[in-house]
Design an enzyme around this catalytic site. Structure first.
Site, PDB file in Angstrom:
ATOM      1  N   TYR A 181     -29.038  23.853  52.433  1.00 11.37           N
ATOM      2  CA  TYR A 181     -30.455  23.611  52.088  1.00 11.37           C
ATOM      3  C   TYR A 181     -31.249  23.186  53.328  1.00 11.37           C
ATOM      4  O   TYR A 181     -32.349  23.680  53.585  1.00 11.37           O
ATOM      5  CB  TYR A 181     -30.511  22.542  51.009  1.00 11.37           C
ATOM      6  CG  TYR A 181     -31.892  22.217  50.484  1.00 11.37           C
ATOM      7  CD1 TYR A 181     -32.534  23.066  49.569  1.00 11.37           C
ATOM      8  CD2 TYR A 181     -32.544  21.051  50.867  1.00 11.37           C
ATOM      9  CE1 TYR A 181     -33.788  22.754  49.073  1.00 11.37           C
ATOM     10  CE2 TYR A 181     -33.801  20.735  50.375  1.00 11.37           C
ATOM     11  CZ  TYR A 181     -34.419  21.592  49.476  1.00 11.37           C
ATOM     12  OH  TYR A 181     -35.666  21.268  48.988  1.00 11.37           O
ATOM     13  N   VAL A 211     -37.600  36.670  44.518  1.00 12.06           N
ATOM     14  CA  VAL A 211     -38.205  36.772  45.856  1.00 12.06           C
ATOM     15  C   VAL A 211     -37.190  36.917  46.988  1.00 12.06           C
ATOM     16  O   VAL A 211     -37.574  37.099  48.140  1.00 12.06           O
ATOM     17  CB  VAL A 211     -39.171  35.594  46.142  1.00 12.06           C
ATOM     18  CG1 VAL A 211     -40.459  35.754  45.363  1.00 12.06           C
ATOM     19  CG2 VAL A 211     -38.526  34.255  45.889  1.00 12.06           C
TER      20      VAL A 211
HETATM   21  P1  NDP Z   1     -37.725  23.411  40.540  1.00 16.70           P
HETATM   22  O1  NDP Z   1     -36.259  23.620  40.418  1.00 16.70           O
HETATM   23  O2  NDP Z   1     -38.414  22.493  39.617  1.00 16.70           O
HETATM   24  O3  NDP Z   1     -38.477  24.833  40.496  1.00 16.70           O
HETATM   25  C1  NDP Z   1     -38.021  25.879  41.300  1.00 16.70           C
HETATM   26  C2  NDP Z   1     -38.945  27.067  41.149  1.00 16.70           C
HETATM   27  O4  NDP Z   1     -38.467  28.116  42.000  1.00 16.70           O
HETATM   28  C3  NDP Z   1     -38.974  27.617  39.734  1.00 16.70           C
HETATM   29  O5  NDP Z   1     -40.296  27.975  39.395  1.00 16.70           O
HETATM   30  C4  NDP Z   1     -38.083  28.855  39.825  1.00 16.70           C
HETATM   31  O6  NDP Z   1     -38.473  29.889  38.936  1.00 16.70           O
HETATM   32  C5  NDP Z   1     -38.367  29.313  41.244  1.00 16.70           C
HETATM   33  N1  NDP Z   1     -37.321  30.182  41.766  1.00 16.70           N
HETATM   34  C6  NDP Z   1     -36.024  29.878  42.043  1.00 16.70           C
HETATM   35  N2  NDP Z   1     -35.378  30.967  42.497  1.00 16.70           N
HETATM   36  C7  NDP Z   1     -36.282  31.967  42.520  1.00 16.70           C
HETATM   37  C8  NDP Z   1     -36.225  33.339  42.903  1.00 16.70           C
HETATM   38  N3  NDP Z   1     -35.098  33.896  43.347  1.00 16.70           N
HETATM   39  N4  NDP Z   1     -37.348  34.088  42.781  1.00 16.70           N
HETATM   40  C9  NDP Z   1     -38.512  33.538  42.330  1.00 16.70           C
HETATM   41  N5  NDP Z   1     -38.624  32.254  41.950  1.00 16.70           N
HETATM   42  C10 NDP Z   1     -37.523  31.483  42.046  1.00 16.70           C
HETATM   43  O7  NDP Z   1     -37.944  22.957  42.061  1.00 16.70           O
HETATM   44  P2  NDP Z   1     -39.091  22.064  42.736  1.00 16.70           P
HETATM   45  O8  NDP Z   1     -40.380  22.310  42.070  1.00 16.70           O
HETATM   46  O9  NDP Z   1     -38.583  20.700  42.890  1.00 16.70           O
HETATM   47  O10 NDP Z   1     -39.105  22.707  44.199  1.00 16.70           O
HETATM   48  C11 NDP Z   1     -40.105  23.630  44.628  1.00 16.70           C
HETATM   49  C12 NDP Z   1     -39.967  23.780  46.136  1.00 16.70           C
HETATM   50  O11 NDP Z   1     -40.158  22.505  46.762  1.00 16.70           O
HETATM   51  C13 NDP Z   1     -38.589  24.264  46.579  1.00 16.70           C
HETATM   52  O12 NDP Z   1     -38.725  25.130  47.681  1.00 16.70           O
HETATM   53  C14 NDP Z   1     -37.896  22.977  47.004  1.00 16.70           C
HETATM   54  O13 NDP Z   1     -36.880  23.222  47.931  1.00 16.70           O
HETATM   55  C15 NDP Z   1     -39.067  22.215  47.590  1.00 16.70           C
HETATM   56  N6  NDP Z   1     -38.850  20.779  47.667  1.00 16.70           N
HETATM   57  C16 NDP Z   1     -38.622  20.029  46.539  1.00 16.70           C
HETATM   58  C17 NDP Z   1     -38.426  18.659  46.631  1.00 16.70           C
HETATM   59  C18 NDP Z   1     -38.178  17.786  45.449  1.00 16.70           C
HETATM   60  O14 NDP Z   1     -37.876  16.583  45.660  1.00 16.70           O
HETATM   61  N7  NDP Z   1     -38.274  18.265  44.223  1.00 16.70           N
HETATM   62  C19 NDP Z   1     -38.460  17.991  47.953  1.00 16.70           C
HETATM   63  C20 NDP Z   1     -38.723  18.858  49.056  1.00 16.70           C
HETATM   64  C21 NDP Z   1     -38.918  20.207  48.907  1.00 16.70           C
HETATM   65  P3  NDP Z   1     -37.608  30.307  37.611  1.00 16.70           P
HETATM   66  O15 NDP Z   1     -37.368  29.064  36.831  1.00 16.70           O
HETATM   67  O16 NDP Z   1     -38.491  31.290  36.949  1.00 16.70           O
HETATM   68  O17 NDP Z   1     -36.347  30.918  38.120  1.00 16.70           O
END
Ligand code: NDP
Length: 248
Positions: free
Chosen positions: A156, A65
């Site tokens: 971040y 993305v």
């Molecule tokens: P994870 O690392 O568990 O999952 C990240 C997701 O993002 C995966 O599905 C991954 O897909 C996808 N992703 C990463 N890079 C790309 C890319 N270039 N294109 C498309 N998809 C991509 O993270 P979380 O579930 O913890 O986080 C999800 C969101 O929530 C993020 O934006 C994070 O910053 C935010 N967040 C999380 C917190 C936490 O404590 N966990 C707290 C606050 C916010 P794939 O594996 O297929 O690459």
């Protein structure tokens, strides 16, 4: 529960963690869900299989993305497949944490491009379809770090604060076309992103959470589903913090 019946939703980074929980929640409420992923094809397929097993529908879509051409193709193909787009959840995100003296420019660019540029690209593509239809929901997954800051996360935090500015500006821009834009700011949520943190860091973080526990991806997913629903029709440009009271 099927308050999203007939809606088409795209969840970026829907293969794992919070995005996975959002995709499942929207699917359970009746939306047809496009589970975007970058690398985790099997995990994305498993999410769609789970949605279908529960009587829902959707498909996976591989796309980095942060890449403008790939995003354009994804939105073209999805609108061709389903003829409409009602909900966009900009959830994909990565971290490259370090103190500023150790952070490389590439670490800054990767985080800004994956977390912020992506949301701008996807929102631009979705806005075109939603404004034409005069309805739509865009929900950006920010973070409490974008509100309060966090040492070791200058890149971040900048990306997540940027998402708040994007949310409010786009909300003002496209409200006249009945498209709402909101952000959800999760606190400390149990996913792959936080699993590598040491027990010490986790315990310290939990000690700052009034509700006394880490959040679950489902806690965030329910807030997103609310903002995607008709119940949130008069809410735009807002930041819904889902953090157990950590930042208030
Ligand atoms: P994870 O690392 O568990 O999952 C990240 C997701 O993002 C995966 O599905 C991954 O897909 C996808 N992703 C990463 N890079 C790309 C890319 N270039 N294109 C498309 N998809 C991509 O993270 P979380 O579930 O913890 O986080 C999800 C969101 O929530 C993020 O934006 C994070 O910053 C935010 N967040 C999380 C917190 C936490 O404590 N966990 C707290 C606050 C916010 P794939 O594996 O297929 O690459």
């Amino acid at each position: 529960m099927s308050q999203l019946e007939g809606k088409i939703a795209i969840v970026t980074g829907g293969s794992r963690g919070i995005g996975r929980a959002i995709a499942l929640e929207l699917g359970q409420r009746g939306a047809t869900v496009v589970v975007n992923y970058n690398q985790s094809a099997d995990a994305a397929e498993a999410v769609i299989a789970e949605i279908k097993a529960a009587g829902g529908d959707g498909m996976t879509f591989q796309c980095d993305v942060s890449d403008a051409d790939q995003v354009a193709t994804m939105f073209k193909d999805v609108t061709k497949a389903y003829g409409q787009l009602d909900i966009l959840v900009n959830n994909a995100g990565v971290t490259r944490d370090n103190v500023i003296m150790m952070l490389k420019p590439d670490d800054f660019d990767t985080v800004i491009n994956t977390n912020l540029r992506s949301a701008w690209l996807c929102s631009k593509a979705a806005s075109r379809t939603m404004m034409k239809k005069r309805s739509g929901r865009i929900i950006n997954i920010s973070s409490v770090v974008g509100i309060a800051g966090n040492g070791g996360q200058t890149n971040y935090a900048a990306s997540k604060a940027g998402l708040l500015g994007l949310t409010k500006s786009l909300a003002k821009e496209i409200a006249p076309r009945n498209v709402t834009v909101n952000a959800v700011a999760p606190g400390f949520i149990g996913t792959d992103m936080t699993s590598d943190l040491s027990d010490d860091i986790k315990e310290t973080a939990i000690s700052h959470i009034p509700l006394g526990r880490m959040g679950a991806p489902e806690d965030v997913a329910k807030a997103v589903a609310f903002l995607a629903s008709d119940d949130a029709a008069y809410i735009t440009g807002q930041v819904l913090v889902v953090d157990g009271g950590m930042v208030m």
